[in-house]
Design an enzyme around this catalytic site. Structure first.
Site, PDB file in Angstrom:
ATOM      1  N   ASP A   8       0.831  -1.210   0.000  1.00 19.72           N
ATOM      2  CA  ASP A   8       0.000   0.000   0.000  1.00 19.72           C
ATOM      3  C   ASP A   8       0.863   1.257   0.000  1.00 19.72           C
ATOM      4  O   ASP A   8       1.980   1.253   0.521  1.00 19.72           O
ATOM      5  CB  ASP A   8      -0.915  -0.031   1.238  1.00 19.72           C
ATOM      6  CG  ASP A   8      -2.055   0.964   1.120  1.00 19.72           C
ATOM      7  OD1 ASP A   8      -2.421   1.333  -0.014  1.00 19.72           O
ATOM      8  OD2 ASP A   8      -2.581   1.375   2.173  1.00 19.72           O
ATOM      9  N   HIS A  25       1.912   3.485  -9.174  1.00 21.46           N
ATOM     10  CA  HIS A  25       1.711   2.053  -9.458  1.00 21.46           C
ATOM     11  C   HIS A  25       2.846   1.512 -10.334  1.00 21.46           C
ATOM     12  O   HIS A  25       3.284   0.372 -10.160  1.00 21.46           O
ATOM     13  CB  HIS A  25       0.363   1.829 -10.137  1.00 21.46           C
ATOM     14  CG  HIS A  25      -0.802   2.233  -9.278  1.00 21.46           C
ATOM     15  ND1 HIS A  25      -0.876   1.934  -7.929  1.00 21.46           N
ATOM     16  CD2 HIS A  25      -1.934   2.935  -9.557  1.00 21.46           C
ATOM     17  CE1 HIS A  25      -2.004   2.417  -7.434  1.00 21.46           C
ATOM     18  NE2 HIS A  25      -2.663   3.037  -8.393  1.00 21.46           N
ATOM     19  N   LEU A 119      10.464 -20.885  -4.145  1.00 18.00           N
ATOM     20  CA  LEU A 119       9.549 -19.910  -3.539  1.00 18.00           C
ATOM     21  C   LEU A 119       8.196 -20.043  -4.219  1.00 18.00           C
ATOM     22  O   LEU A 119       8.116 -20.122  -5.442  1.00 18.00           O
ATOM     23  CB  LEU A 119      10.094 -18.485  -3.755  1.00 18.00           C
ATOM     24  CG  LEU A 119       9.153 -17.334  -3.382  1.00 18.00           C
ATOM     25  CD1 LEU A 119       8.962 -17.259  -1.868  1.00 18.00           C
ATOM     26  CD2 LEU A 119       9.700 -15.996  -3.887  1.00 18.00           C
TER      27      LEU A 119
HETATM   28  C1  IPE Z   1      -5.477  -2.738  -0.079  1.00 15.07           C
HETATM   29  O1  IPE Z   1      -5.160  -1.407  -0.187  1.00 15.07           O
HETATM   30  C2  IPE Z   1      -5.458  -3.403  -1.415  1.00 15.07           C
HETATM   31  C3  IPE Z   1      -4.144  -3.574  -2.040  1.00 15.07           C
HETATM   32  C4  IPE Z   1      -3.009  -3.198  -1.548  1.00 15.07           C
HETATM   33  C5  IPE Z   1      -4.172  -4.246  -3.303  1.00 15.07           C
HETATM   34  P1  IPE Z   1      -6.284  -0.283  -0.314  1.00 15.07           P
HETATM   35  O2  IPE Z   1      -5.566   1.010  -0.440  1.00 15.07           O
HETATM   36  O3  IPE Z   1      -7.230  -0.623  -1.399  1.00 15.07           O
HETATM   37  O4  IPE Z   1      -7.042  -0.408   1.081  1.00 15.07           O
HETATM   38  P2  IPE Z   1      -7.890   0.681   1.888  1.00 15.07           P
HETATM   39  O5  IPE Z   1      -8.895   1.233   0.930  1.00 15.07           O
HETATM   40  O6  IPE Z   1      -6.924   1.730   2.336  1.00 15.07           O
HETATM   41  O7  IPE Z   1      -8.473  -0.075   3.031  1.00 15.07           O
HETATM   42  C1  IPE Z   2      -1.659   0.271  -3.319  1.00 17.86           C
HETATM   43  O1  IPE Z   2      -1.487   1.643  -3.339  1.00 17.86           O
HETATM   44  C2  IPE Z   2      -2.027  -0.291  -4.662  1.00 17.86           C
HETATM   45  C3  IPE Z   2      -3.412  -0.798  -4.708  1.00 17.86           C
HETATM   46  C4  IPE Z   2      -4.312  -0.680  -3.771  1.00 17.86           C
HETATM   47  C5  IPE Z   2      -3.810  -1.486  -5.897  1.00 17.86           C
HETATM   48  P1  IPE Z   2      -2.712   2.655  -3.266  1.00 17.86           P
HETATM   49  O2  IPE Z   2      -3.143   2.966  -4.651  1.00 17.86           O
HETATM   50  O3  IPE Z   2      -3.793   2.177  -2.376  1.00 17.86           O
HETATM   51  O4  IPE Z   2      -1.985   3.913  -2.633  1.00 17.86           O
HETATM   52  P2  IPE Z   2      -2.559   4.926  -1.548  1.00 17.86           P
HETATM   53  O5  IPE Z   2      -3.031   4.105  -0.383  1.00 17.86           O
HETATM   54  O6  IPE Z   2      -3.682   5.659  -2.197  1.00 17.86           O
HETATM   55  O7  IPE Z   2      -1.396   5.785  -1.219  1.00 17.86           O
HETATM   56 MG    MG Z   3      -4.180   2.400  -0.388  1.00 23.24          MG
END
Ligand code: IPE
Ligand code: IPE
Ligand code: MG
Length: 234
Positions: A8, A25, A119
């Site tokens: 995240d 991303h 792995l």
């Molecule tokens: C969780 O992160 C999903 C992934 C990392 C793929 P999110 O950013 O979607 O989760 P919330 O919305 O903060 O709970």
């Molecule tokens: C994680 O990063 C990737 C996915 C959830 C797919 P985020 O896109 O949730 O990044 P933040 O949380 O908005 O910084």
């Molecule tokens: Mg996020």
């Protein structure tokens, strides 16, 4: 050892640099290779990465498309590395809503790496733990799961780990500073050790993984029992 990671913080990483979220991303996808290599070196047996949740469909269509495109590109680019380095790739989650292109890439990657013994890399795509628990319950009950709550709970007690196709998670890492599970591996994390770091995923590296592993090594897992020394003293 089974390590699971909620990757995240990509969006915030990009925002801090005045870049579009998708740039986060792109950077995040590059980190995955580094962490897979580091996990293999650290003798981790299973690594489960949260790449795209069922709830992530709720993001703007352009961001969803970028995430799924990056995932396909990752699979196409990394399959030969994984096959050569004995990394077995599996994708967990729903498959009924993915594009034919992505499905082909997933199946190709799984087939080419099936013999990997070093792995086990599991990538969670269109994944929801609640959905996968329900699916496991439905599979376990020939007539389909009953709606009655008590029957359902009874059934879930009988659903074994193989029905959910995983061993339990030993260490769950979440980058990006949030302290929640966001519907990831709820069943498998029953006794997982939880490790949260403020480091945003695109900044995460092998050192960060080692730091989490050191923290884990200092934990005392009890599984509801007493510590071994106390056990012996009674
Ligand atoms: C969780 O992160 C999903 C992934 C990392 C793929 P999110 O950013 O979607 O989760 P919330 O919305 O903060 O709970
Ligand atoms: C994680 O990063 C990737 C996915 C959830 C797919 P985020 O896109 O949730 O990044 P933040 O949380 O908005 O910084
Ligand atoms: Mg996020």
């Amino acid at each position: 050892m089974h390590v699971a990671i909620i990757m995240d913080g990509n969006g915030r990483w990009a925002a801090r640099r005045g870049l579009p979220r998708t740039a986060g991303h792109v950077q995040g996808a590059k980190v995955v290779r580094r962490i897979v290599e580091a996990a293999a070196r650290a003798d981790i047996a299973t690594l489960t990465l949260y790449a795209f949740s069922c709830d992530n469909w709720g993001r703007p269509p352009g961001e969803v498309a970028t995430l799924l495109r990056l995932l396909r590109r990752y699979l196409l680019a990394e399959t030969s590395y994984c096959a050569e380095n004995l990394v077995r790739v599996n994708v967990i989650g729903r498959r009924d809503r993915l594009s034919p292109d992505l499905l082909r890439a997933i199946e190709h990657s799984e087939r080419m790496t099936a013999k990997g013994s070093r792995l086990h890399l599991r990538i969670a795509v269109d994944y929801s733990a609640r959905h996968s628990i329900l699916q496991a319950a439905r599979r376990a009950l020939p007539g389909g799961a009953s709606g009655a709550e008590t029957e359902f709970l009874q059934l879930m007690n009988e659903v074994n780990h193989s029905a959910l196709a995983t061993q339990g998670v030993d260490l769950l890492i979440r980058t990006g500073g949030e302290k929640r599970l966001s519907d990831f591996l709820l069943w498998e994390c029953a006794y997982a050790e939880l490790y949260f770091t403020d480091c945003l995923w695109p900044d995460f590296d092998e050192d960060g993984l080692h730091q989490a592993l050191r923290d884990y090594a200092g934990r005392q897992r009890r599984f509801g029992r007493l510590p071994q020394a106390a056990d012996a003293a009674i």
